[in-house]
Write a protein that holds these residues in place. Sequence first.
Motif, PDB file in Angstrom:
ATOM      1  N   PHE A   1       0.819  -1.231   0.118  1.00 21.53           N
ATOM      2  CA  PHE A   1       0.305  -0.246   0.049  1.00 21.53           C
ATOM      3  C   PHE A   1       0.951   1.300   0.115  1.00 21.53           C
ATOM      4  O   PHE A   1       0.880   2.162   0.794  1.00 21.53           O
ATOM      5  N   VAL A   2       1.839   1.353  -1.025  1.00 18.84           N
ATOM      6  CA  VAL A   2       2.716   2.511  -1.154  1.00 18.84           C
ATOM      7  C   VAL A   2       1.965   3.377  -2.324  1.00 18.84           C
ATOM      8  O   VAL A   2       0.873   3.056  -2.921  1.00 18.84           O
ATOM      9  N   ALA A   3       2.454   4.608  -2.745  1.00 17.72           N
ATOM     10  CA  ALA A   3       1.953   5.363  -3.745  1.00 17.72           C
ATOM     11  C   ALA A   3       2.089   4.639  -4.839  1.00 17.72           C
ATOM     12  O   ALA A   3       3.155   4.047  -5.312  1.00 17.72           O
TER      13      ALA A   3
ATOM     14  N   ILE B   1       5.176   2.394  -7.251  1.00 19.21           N
ATOM     15  CA  ILE B   1       5.366   0.763  -7.638  1.00 19.21           C
ATOM     16  C   ILE B   1       3.983   0.564  -8.448  1.00 19.21           C
ATOM     17  O   ILE B   1       3.014  -0.024  -7.958  1.00 19.21           O
TER      18      ILE B   1
ATOM     19  N   ASN C   1       3.136   4.744   5.412  1.00 13.73           N
ATOM     20  CA  ASN C   1       2.786   5.839   6.304  1.00 13.73           C
ATOM     21  C   ASN C   1       1.256   5.385   6.474  1.00 13.73           C
ATOM     22  O   ASN C   1       0.596   4.515   6.296  1.00 13.73           O
TER      23      ASN C   1
ATOM     24  N   GLN D   1      -1.277   7.004   5.449  1.00 14.33           N
ATOM     25  CA  GLN D   1      -2.305   6.850   4.371  1.00 14.33           C
ATOM     26  C   GLN D   1      -2.331   5.287   3.767  1.00 14.33           C
ATOM     27  O   GLN D   1      -3.337   4.884   3.499  1.00 14.33           O
ATOM     28  N   GLY D   2      -1.283   4.799   3.743  1.00 15.31           N
ATOM     29  CA  GLY D   2      -1.327   3.312   3.422  1.00 15.31           C
ATOM     30  C   GLY D   2      -1.911   2.389   4.662  1.00 15.31           C
ATOM     31  O   GLY D   2      -2.461   1.424   4.087  1.00 15.31           O
TER      32      GLY D   2
ATOM     33  N   ARG E   1      -5.485   2.657   3.918  1.00 12.60           N
ATOM     34  CA  ARG E   1      -5.980   1.711   2.773  1.00 12.60           C
ATOM     35  C   ARG E   1      -5.824   0.407   3.182  1.00 12.60           C
ATOM     36  O   ARG E   1      -6.950  -0.564   2.638  1.00 12.60           O
TER      37      ARG E   1
ATOM     38  N   ASN F   1      14.220   5.645  -1.734  1.00 14.83           N
ATOM     39  CA  ASN F   1      13.108   4.686  -1.920  1.00 14.83           C
ATOM     40  C   ASN F   1      11.741   5.411  -1.406  1.00 14.83           C
ATOM     41  O   ASN F   1      10.765   5.124  -1.715  1.00 14.83           O
TER      42      ASN F   1
ATOM     43  N   ARG G   1      11.841   8.568   0.212  1.00 16.59           N
ATOM     44  CA  ARG G   1      11.830   9.946   0.356  1.00 16.59           C
ATOM     45  C   ARG G   1      11.931  10.494   1.684  1.00 16.59           C
ATOM     46  O   ARG G   1      11.103  11.688   1.997  1.00 16.59           O
TER      47      ARG G   1
HETATM   48  N1  COA Z   1      -0.925   5.137  -0.907  1.00 20.04           N
HETATM   49  C1  COA Z   1      -1.304   5.937  -1.959  1.00 20.04           C
HETATM   50  N2  COA Z   1      -0.948   7.015  -2.310  1.00 20.04           N
HETATM   51  C2  COA Z   1       0.108   7.561  -1.363  1.00 20.04           C
HETATM   52  C3  COA Z   1       0.679   6.934  -0.427  1.00 20.04           C
HETATM   53  C4  COA Z   1      -0.132   5.539  -0.134  1.00 20.04           C
HETATM   54  N3  COA Z   1       0.482   4.849   1.053  1.00 20.04           N
HETATM   55  N4  COA Z   1       1.385   7.750   0.367  1.00 20.04           N
HETATM   56  C5  COA Z   1       1.502   9.100  -0.685  1.00 20.04           C
HETATM   57  N5  COA Z   1       0.501   8.870  -1.393  1.00 20.04           N
HETATM   58  C6  COA Z   1       0.291   9.708  -2.537  1.00 20.04           C
HETATM   59  C7  COA Z   1      -0.113  10.902  -2.023  1.00 20.04           C
HETATM   60  O1  COA Z   1      -1.440  11.018  -1.841  1.00 20.04           O
HETATM   61  C8  COA Z   1       0.376  12.213  -2.821  1.00 20.04           C
HETATM   62  O2  COA Z   1      -0.456  11.991  -4.119  1.00 20.04           O
HETATM   63  P1  COA Z   1      -0.824  13.242  -5.061  1.00 20.04           P
HETATM   64  O3  COA Z   1       0.276  13.744  -5.699  1.00 20.04           O
HETATM   65  O4  COA Z   1      -1.957  12.857  -6.049  1.00 20.04           O
HETATM   66  O5  COA Z   1      -1.324  14.232  -4.176  1.00 20.04           O
HETATM   67  C9  COA Z   1       1.575  11.557  -3.639  1.00 20.04           C
HETATM   68  O6  COA Z   1       1.523  10.123  -3.153  1.00 20.04           O
HETATM   69  C10 COA Z   1       2.970  12.137  -2.809  1.00 20.04           C
HETATM   70  O7  COA Z   1       2.570  12.180  -1.337  1.00 20.04           O
HETATM   71  P2  COA Z   1       3.844  12.333  -0.420  1.00 20.04           P
HETATM   72  O8  COA Z   1       3.227  12.205   1.033  1.00 20.04           O
HETATM   73  O9  COA Z   1       4.589  13.749  -0.700  1.00 20.04           O
HETATM   74  O10 COA Z   1       4.848  11.061  -0.658  1.00 20.04           O
HETATM   75  P3  COA Z   1       6.355  11.262  -1.242  1.00 20.04           P
HETATM   76  O11 COA Z   1       6.372  11.782  -2.545  1.00 20.04           O
HETATM   77  O12 COA Z   1       7.079  11.967  -0.259  1.00 20.04           O
HETATM   78  O13 COA Z   1       6.582   9.641  -1.225  1.00 20.04           O
HETATM   79  C11 COA Z   1       6.355   7.597  -0.189  1.00 20.04           C
HETATM   80  C12 COA Z   1       6.699   8.773  -0.136  1.00 20.04           C
HETATM   81  C13 COA Z   1       6.817   6.602   0.822  1.00 20.04           C
HETATM   82  C14 COA Z   1       4.508   7.400  -0.198  1.00 20.04           C
HETATM   83  C15 COA Z   1       6.659   6.884  -1.653  1.00 20.04           C
HETATM   84  O14 COA Z   1       7.995   7.271  -1.932  1.00 20.04           O
HETATM   85  C16 COA Z   1       6.443   5.274  -1.852  1.00 20.04           C
HETATM   86  O15 COA Z   1       5.323   4.888  -1.765  1.00 20.04           O
HETATM   87  N6  COA Z   1       7.818   4.719  -1.788  1.00 20.04           N
HETATM   88  C17 COA Z   1       7.568   3.218  -1.773  1.00 20.04           C
HETATM   89  C18 COA Z   1       8.591   2.353  -2.674  1.00 20.04           C
HETATM   90  C19 COA Z   1       8.717   1.189  -2.526  1.00 20.04           C
HETATM   91  O16 COA Z   1       7.685   0.352  -2.484  1.00 20.04           O
HETATM   92  N7  COA Z   1       9.679   0.669  -2.839  1.00 20.04           N
HETATM   93  C20 COA Z   1       9.793  -0.729  -2.933  1.00 20.04           C
HETATM   94  C21 COA Z   1       9.919  -1.614  -1.587  1.00 20.04           C
HETATM   95  S1  COA Z   1      11.599  -1.843  -0.867  1.00 20.04           S
END
Ligand code: COA
Length: 313
Positions: free
Chosen positions: A53-55, A59, A86, A88-89, A92, A115, A117
């Motif tokens: 449940f990441v952005a 992914i 986070n 938000q995840g 969800r 990864n 941020r």
């Molecule tokens: N689920 C869905 N959307 C999410 C979210 C979540 N858990 N967390 C953030 N978002 C969305 C926000 O709503 C925002 O959307 P918008 O641009 O439409 O307004 C956008 O993502 C940016 O949000 P922000 O809180 O500023 O996040 P960020 O850009 O600083 O990114 C993470 C931080 C952690 C959310 C992101 O880097 C991420 O998901 N990384 C995962 C990487 C991963 O899975 N790697 C592999 C595993 S090792």
Amino acid sequence: MADRPPSERVRVYEVGPRDGLQNEPTPISLATKLRYLELLADAGLTEIEATSFVAPAAIPQLADADELMATLPRRPGVRYPVLVPNLQGLARAEAAGAEAIAVFTAATDAFTTRNIRMTVDESLTTFAPVLARAGELGWWRRGYVSTAFGCPYSGAVSAERAVDVAMRLLGLGLEEVCFGDTIGVGVPPQVRAIVAGAEDAGIPLDKVAFHFHDTRGTALANVAAAMSVGIRCFDSSTGGAGGCPYAPGAAGNLATEDLVYLLDAIGLEHGVDLDGVLRAARFIADALGKPLTTKVGQAGGWDAATGQPTGRA
Ligand code: COA
Ligand code: ZN
């Protein structure tokens, strides 16, 4: 440290549907993911990391996490942890009916800033309310320390640094901490140093897991080293896919079929059926349009009574 008798049961923690798929460019349909998850449970796997449940932009392959967890038929006795970065995840995951989560930071700021941020410190601040809420819900909680053996951006990582992050994560309330060799550079002396550091820090070893990538062929050597010092939980990916898109150079996870073959041959109890794992491995390799290139995927298992390979298509 004295070798311990390999008596206790080993936990095989399956990460194929999450780590295995997250870096694959071929879009995999929801139905295919659900079938893969079903085959994994059929193989006797009882801990299957199902999705993230990441952005969705971070992914795209796992952007269907909400629908997947809402529709996944739960198998009694099987835990389906999901990755959550986070609150938000977490919201969800809760709405989709998850009951187990994994948060993920790393030993190095250079990795976490790319990864997720956030710096490592910021990630721990972000996870605190996530883990507190998951604890209130009675969920099982795991925390990853990625790049515990080396970082693609900042290089060498000391065992002390990895254990320090693990301690801080555990302080937030976790059932288990998992040290990840994200880019597959680790070797057995590092495994032993991390385990010794964890013991010195007072971390119970039944709360420690390892996550190896087989990028340089050291994954099973690392498993053997960890088992010899008392570790009993290992991550692996059926079919051997895997890698983080934010970790350049990461190749596949240790393959579940390779791990299960080793555990069977040593005679350790684990509850997973190698033929079933091979079925799931072939299924997902076909879906990805790739040959199955894992060692045991190609050779099959081995029947000591007849001398013949087993489990081949
Ligand atoms: N689920 C869905 N959307 C999410 C979210 C979540 N858990 N967390 C953030 N978002 C969305 C926000 O709503 C925002 O959307 P918008 O641009 O439409 O307004 C956008 O993502 C940016 O949000 P922000 O809180 O500023 O996040 P960020 O850009 O600083 O990114 C993470 C931080 C952690 C959310 C992101 O880097 C991420 O998901 N990384 C995962 C990487 C991963 O899975 N790697 C592999 C595993 S090792
Ligand atoms: Zn991984």
